[in-house]
Design an enzyme around this catalytic site. Structure first.
Site, PDB file in Angstrom:
ATOM      1  N   LEU A  33       0.813  -1.217   0.000  1.00 22.23           N
ATOM      2  CA  LEU A  33       0.000   0.000   0.000  1.00 22.23           C
ATOM      3  C   LEU A  33       0.850   1.273   0.000  1.00 22.23           C
ATOM      4  CD1 LEU A  33      -2.825  -0.989   2.532  1.00 22.23           C
ATOM      5  CD2 LEU A  33      -2.759  -1.305   0.044  1.00 22.23           C
ATOM      6  N   HIS A  37      -3.333   4.127  -2.806  1.00 19.49           N
ATOM      7  CA  HIS A  37      -4.311   3.204  -2.231  1.00 19.49           C
ATOM      8  C   HIS A  37      -5.044   3.867  -1.061  1.00 19.49           C
ATOM      9  CE1 HIS A  37      -1.167   0.126  -3.645  1.00 19.49           C
ATOM     10  NE2 HIS A  37      -2.243  -0.194  -4.334  1.00 19.49           N
ATOM     11  N   ASP A 151      -5.356   3.392 -13.034  1.00 23.12           N
ATOM     12  CA  ASP A 151      -5.525   2.258 -13.949  1.00 23.12           C
ATOM     13  C   ASP A 151      -6.811   2.514 -14.727  1.00 23.12           C
ATOM     14  OD1 ASP A 151      -3.328   0.274 -12.945  1.00 23.12           O
ATOM     15  OD2 ASP A 151      -4.246   1.135 -11.169  1.00 23.12           O
ATOM     16  N   SER A 186       2.799   4.089  -7.519  1.00 22.56           N
ATOM     17  CA  SER A 186       2.515   2.722  -7.921  1.00 22.56           C
ATOM     18  C   SER A 186       3.389   1.803  -7.086  1.00 22.56           C
ATOM     19  CB  SER A 186       2.865   2.542  -9.410  1.00 22.56           C
ATOM     20  OG  SER A 186       2.958   1.165  -9.720  1.00 22.56           O
TER      21      SER A 186
HETATM   22  P1  AMP Z   1      -3.142  -2.124  -7.209  1.00 28.30           P
HETATM   23  O1  AMP Z   1      -2.777  -2.518  -5.816  1.00 28.30           O
HETATM   24  O2  AMP Z   1      -2.015  -1.556  -7.984  1.00 28.30           O
HETATM   25  O3  AMP Z   1      -3.925  -3.195  -7.923  1.00 28.30           O
HETATM   26  O4  AMP Z   1      -4.163  -0.905  -7.049  1.00 28.30           O
HETATM   27  C1  AMP Z   1      -5.323  -1.014  -6.285  1.00 28.30           C
HETATM   28  C2  AMP Z   1      -6.190   0.193  -6.531  1.00 28.30           C
HETATM   29  O5  AMP Z   1      -5.485   1.374  -6.165  1.00 28.30           O
HETATM   30  C3  AMP Z   1      -6.608   0.352  -7.996  1.00 28.30           C
HETATM   31  O6  AMP Z   1      -7.953   0.791  -8.059  1.00 28.30           O
HETATM   32  C4  AMP Z   1      -5.651   1.396  -8.480  1.00 28.30           C
HETATM   33  O7  AMP Z   1      -6.139   2.140  -9.587  1.00 28.30           O
HETATM   34  C5  AMP Z   1      -5.532   2.278  -7.259  1.00 28.30           C
HETATM   35  N1  AMP Z   1      -4.302   3.071  -7.326  1.00 28.30           N
HETATM   36  C6  AMP Z   1      -3.042   2.594  -7.501  1.00 28.30           C
HETATM   37  N2  AMP Z   1      -2.172   3.633  -7.586  1.00 28.30           N
HETATM   38  C7  AMP Z   1      -2.898   4.768  -7.461  1.00 28.30           C
HETATM   39  C8  AMP Z   1      -2.586   6.160  -7.485  1.00 28.30           C
HETATM   40  N3  AMP Z   1      -1.332   6.601  -7.650  1.00 28.30           N
HETATM   41  N4  AMP Z   1      -3.593   7.050  -7.335  1.00 28.30           N
HETATM   42  C9  AMP Z   1      -4.871   6.618  -7.177  1.00 28.30           C
HETATM   43  N5  AMP Z   1      -5.240   5.325  -7.158  1.00 28.30           N
HETATM   44  C10 AMP Z   1      -4.264   4.409  -7.294  1.00 28.30           C
END
Ligand code: AMP
Length: 284
Positions: A33, A37, A151, A186
């Protein structure tokens, strides 16, 4: 905060949340996280009585040769961050818990929307993602589910999946959280070496270049895409995957002359890390 790793325990928590009659918000993540997130958790906390965060590195959405095994995992840090951000239930299942039969005979595929861009570069990715999100929505039964615009294609795929399957959850889109120099946060950024970390800002630089072209009056989609691609090509540490201007809802290539809101999408590999980013711009 309750930490649960079994579907049975999650089901019990969800049954009592429903019995209390309050609203439920779900934030699906793959863990590791960061502030991006946590912005989703904060939004869910503001809207909902019960906030569920899932943390699961879903093997179905990784292709052969992708970074499933090296994907960052920080369960202890995730626990404390999720709790501080206001999570009520952290669901962190094992792969065996999510897929007890091993190979699935059932999967969810969203055609067209999921075929281009990331879908073309990563065959099976969106089907794996849509399958796990469908499972999570069915397990948690949320009133609202929170996804990041980071995403963007994933967000549009999920919106369509929820509509097509009449899943009674409202999809809430949250803005991209960025580092001070523009790099979209990310979990994969942790895999960048210091020089690659600096080079990775090229994605955001390409997007802002594309946006300024549109705001300066450029109305030919291909010219805007070319300006973004040239910016990425100017960074020797980056390998361009695509730089496109698309309709914001169905992600088809934007028609020229550009009119109204479009999305600029960029994907590039920096070092061994594949990065994506996007920006909205309105041609007035
Ligand atoms: P992930 O753990 O990468 O699968 O991301 C989980 C959720 O967090 C997804 O809905 C992503 O789009 C969101 N997310 C990841 N990075 C960001 C960010 N920099 N800003 C906003 N939401 C994010």
């Amino acid at each position: 905060m309750e930490v649960v790793d079994s579907i049975e325990a999650l089901a019990k928590h969800m049954a009592s949340a429903r019995a209390r009659g309050g609203s439920v918000g779900l934030v699906p993540t793959m863990g590791a996280l960061h502030k991006g997130h946590l912005s989703l958790v904060t939004a869910a906390r503001a809207d909902c009585d019960t906030v569920v965060v899932s943390s699961f590195v879903n093997p179905l959405q990784f292709g052969p040769g992708e970074d499933l095994w090296s994907y960052p995992r920080h369960p202890d840090a995730d626990r404390s961050q999720a709790e501080s951000a206001g999570t009520d239930i952290l669901f962190a299942p094992s792969t065996a818990e999510m897929y007890p039969n091993g190979q699935l005979l059932t999967s969810v595929t969203v055609s067209h929307l999921a075929d281009r861009l990331e879908g073309a570069a990563r065959p099976g990715h969106f089907s794996g993602m849509a399958t796990v999100v469908t499972k999570l929505l069915s397990l948690v039964g949320p009133c609202r589910a929170y996804f990041g615009e980071k995403d963007y294609q994933q967000l549009q795929v999920i919106r369509r999946l929820v509509e097509d399957l009449s899943i009674p959850a409202r999809i809430v889109a949250c803005p991209i959280v960025r580092e001070a120099d523009g790099l979209a946060m990310s979990s994969r950024n942790a895999g960048l070496s210091p020089p690659d970390r600096d080079a990775a800002t090229v994605l955001h630089r390409a997007l802002t270049k594309g946006r300024s072209e549109v705001l300066a009056g450029e109305r030919i989609a291909r010219a805007v895409g070319e300006a973004m691609a040239a910016t990425v090509r100017g960074e020797p540490r980056a390998g361009l995957a695509y730089a496109e201007v698309v309709h914001a809802d169905d992600l088809t290539p934007a028609s020229s002359p550009l009119v109204g809101e479009v999305r600029l999408l960029v994907a590039a590999t920096v070092g061994s890390v594949r990065l994506i980013d996007n920006l909205s711009v309105t041609a007035r």
